[in-house]
Structures are given as C-alpha cells and as structure tokens.
Design a protein around this motif. Structure first.
Motif, PDB file in Angstrom:
ATOM      1  N   ALA A 109      25.998  52.987  32.433  1.00 55.64           N
ATOM      2  CA  ALA A 109      27.301  53.625  32.265  1.00 55.64           C
ATOM      3  C   ALA A 109      28.393  52.567  32.116  1.00 55.64           C
ATOM      4  O   ALA A 109      28.292  51.479  32.687  1.00 55.64           O
ATOM      5  CB  ALA A 109      27.606  54.524  33.465  1.00 55.64           C
ATOM      6  N   PRO A 110      29.444  52.862  31.345  1.00 55.09           N
ATOM      7  CA  PRO A 110      30.574  51.931  31.263  1.00 55.09           C
ATOM      8  C   PRO A 110      31.108  51.612  32.664  1.00 55.09           C
ATOM      9  O   PRO A 110      31.238  52.496  33.505  1.00 55.09           O
ATOM     10  CB  PRO A 110      31.602  52.708  30.434  1.00 55.09           C
ATOM     11  CG  PRO A 110      30.776  53.612  29.581  1.00 55.09           C
ATOM     12  CD  PRO A 110      29.616  54.017  30.445  1.00 55.09           C
ATOM     13  N   LEU A 111      31.374  50.324  32.898  1.00 61.23           N
ATOM     14  CA  LEU A 111      31.901  49.786  34.157  1.00 61.23           C
ATOM     15  C   LEU A 111      30.860  49.672  35.265  1.00 61.23           C
ATOM     16  O   LEU A 111      31.181  49.228  36.368  1.00 61.23           O
ATOM     17  CB  LEU A 111      33.110  50.594  34.656  1.00 61.23           C
ATOM     18  CG  LEU A 111      34.253  50.778  33.647  1.00 61.23           C
ATOM     19  CD1 LEU A 111      35.409  51.543  34.279  1.00 61.23           C
ATOM     20  CD2 LEU A 111      34.737  49.446  33.091  1.00 61.23           C
ATOM     21  N   SER A 112      29.616  50.080  35.022  1.00 62.10           N
ATOM     22  CA  SER A 112      28.568  49.902  36.026  1.00 62.10           C
ATOM     23  C   SER A 112      28.166  48.430  36.131  1.00 62.10           C
ATOM     24  O   SER A 112      28.315  47.659  35.188  1.00 62.10           O
ATOM     25  CB  SER A 112      27.327  50.726  35.664  1.00 62.10           C
ATOM     26  OG  SER A 112      27.557  52.091  35.852  1.00 62.10           O
ATOM     27  N   ASP A 113      27.632  48.060  37.308  1.00 61.21           N
ATOM     28  CA  ASP A 113      27.080  46.723  37.485  1.00 61.21           C
ATOM     29  C   ASP A 113      25.868  46.540  36.579  1.00 61.21           C
ATOM     30  O   ASP A 113      25.185  47.503  36.223  1.00 61.21           O
ATOM     31  CB  ASP A 113      26.635  46.512  38.936  1.00 61.21           C
ATOM     32  CG  ASP A 113      27.795  46.579  39.910  1.00 61.21           C
ATOM     33  OD1 ASP A 113      28.949  46.712  39.458  1.00 61.21           O
ATOM     34  OD2 ASP A 113      27.540  46.510  41.125  1.00 61.21           O
ATOM     35  N   ILE A 114      25.613  45.285  36.229  1.00 59.41           N
ATOM     36  CA  ILE A 114      24.398  44.928  35.492  1.00 59.41           C
ATOM     37  C   ILE A 114      23.371  44.416  36.502  1.00 59.41           C
ATOM     38  O   ILE A 114      23.654  43.474  37.246  1.00 59.41           O
ATOM     39  CB  ILE A 114      24.670  43.819  34.465  1.00 59.41           C
ATOM     40  CG1 ILE A 114      25.802  44.220  33.523  1.00 59.41           C
ATOM     41  CG2 ILE A 114      23.416  43.499  33.666  1.00 59.41           C
ATOM     42  CD1 ILE A 114      26.284  43.076  32.667  1.00 59.41           C
ATOM     43  N   ASP A 115      22.199  45.004  36.547  1.00 62.37           N
ATOM     44  CA  ASP A 115      21.158  44.599  37.488  1.00 62.37           C
ATOM     45  C   ASP A 115      20.072  43.848  36.731  1.00 62.37           C
ATOM     46  O   ASP A 115      19.358  44.439  35.906  1.00 62.37           O
ATOM     47  CB  ASP A 115      20.569  45.832  38.174  1.00 62.37           C
ATOM     48  CG  ASP A 115      19.699  45.477  39.368  1.00 62.37           C
ATOM     49  OD1 ASP A 115      19.670  44.286  39.750  1.00 62.37           O
ATOM     50  OD2 ASP A 115      19.058  46.386  39.924  1.00 62.37           O
TER      51      ASP A 115
END
Length: 215
Positions: free
Chosen positions: A102-108
């Motif tokens: 999702a936009p603005l979600s963290d990248i894991d």
C-alpha cells in the motif's frame, strides 16, 4: 478500468535513467525523491478515478521493485566488494512479497547471503542500499540473514516463519532464494503445515480485533 503495468514499468525505467544524469549524489537523490512523490500522487489519482485497490498495490510494488533494483545496481557499481559477489539477494517479505504494498507502507526486505564468505559483501550492500532508501524517504523493515539463519528463525519464531511464506526475489541470485525455499519446504513447512495455517488464521483474527473488524 485497468492499470497497464508494462507501461508503468517502462515509464519507471525511463525516469530512473534520467535521475542518473544528475552531476552529484544529492542531485540524483533529489530526482529520485521527486519521482517517488510524483508516482505516489499518480496512484492516489488513479484510485480516486476508479482503479481498484489490488491494482494500486500491485503498481506500488512494481515501483518499489524497480527502485530497489536500480539502487542495488548503483551500489554494485560503486562498491567493488559487493560487485565481486554474485551470490547475494534482496528479497521482499510479507505483504510486499505478495505484491500488496500500500502507498506509504513500510518496505519489508531480507538481505540474504549463502555463508560467512559473503558476509562482508552483504553488509556493504545492506548499509549502502538502506541509506539510499532512507534518503529517498522510505521506511524500511530489514534483516540480514544467511540461509541457515533463516531456517533457524523460521523454526523458532512465528512472525519470521509467516513472512518467509511470501518471500519473493527483487534483486540478485534467484538460485540462492530457491535454495532457501527448498529448505523451508523440507525442514519447516512440510513438518508443520497444519500448525502454520492455524497460526496464520490466529494472526489474521488478532489483527481484525485490533482494528475493529475492518479488513
């Protein structure tokens, strides 16, 4: 109404090539930050005009994939120690691994390496790539692990086990990721498939309770 991911991919490549034309590192990072901001706004506009959620998160995942690939190649060019080791991999985990970013979600992401001989190179890659992503404006959840360390964590920790179910190669050695996936299937998932399913359902129900039953 549908998003053309192939066209978006071509557009991303073009914009990232333009960003490389900056004379200084700060100019190049500034161009990449502007690119990310514009693409994020474009996704918001597409969503407001009727593009559904699954297409938006798939497009966001593609944007981040191409950005990580571009930055990783930059690190390899500028750091001979990293470039000399072709056995490393940057792996998307969790929702990002499912292409549901999702936009603005963290990248894991997982920085995966085969053994101690590659430890120096993977540390270079981890540090350099993280700084570039942070400077670009992303929040990154990350880990640096060998294949053996991933297996050990998957056996002991349910959160790590669940995130590895959705592991997906973003950059680097596909052979290394296949080795990890094969060992996970044989040594972890095959022995406790019913347990893993129960844990996933329990985790889902807990997240629903935390957020008032909103999916």
């Amino acid at each position: 109404m549908e998003i053309n991911l192939a066209r978006i991919g071509d557009h991303i490549e073009y914009k990232l090539r333009l960003a490389e034309e900056g004379e200084s590192r700060e100019q190049r990072l500034g161009a990449i930050r502007r690119f990310v901001g514009i693409e994020t706004n474009r996704l918001h506009l597409r969503h407001r005009h009727g593009i559904d959620g699954p297409q938006i998160v798939a497009a966001r995942s593609l944007i981040v994939d191409r950005l990580i690939q571009h930055l990783a190649e930059t690190v390899v060019r500028e750091n001979p120690e990293v470039g000399a080791d072709s056995s490393l991999a940057v792996v998307a985990l969790g929702g990002y691994g499912r292409r549901e970013l999702a936009p603005l979600s963290d990248i894991d992401v997982l920085f995966l390496y085969p053994d101690k001989d590659s430890l120096g190179a993977v540390k270079w890659l981890n540090e350099a790539l993280l700084y570039l992503l942070w400077d670009t404006g992303f929040t990154v959840g990350h880990s640096v692990r060998s294949v053996a360390e991933c297996i050990g964590m998957a056996r002991e920790d349910a959160v790590s086990r669940h995130s590895l179910i959705d592991a997906r190669l973003v950059w680097g050695s596909d052979e290394l990721l296949q080795t990890l996936e094969g060992r996970l299937d044989r040594e972890v998932f095959e022995k406790s498939r019913a347990q893993c399913l129960g844990e996933l359902l329990e985790d889902r129900d807990e997240r629903y309770r935390m957020h008032g039953g909103v999916v």
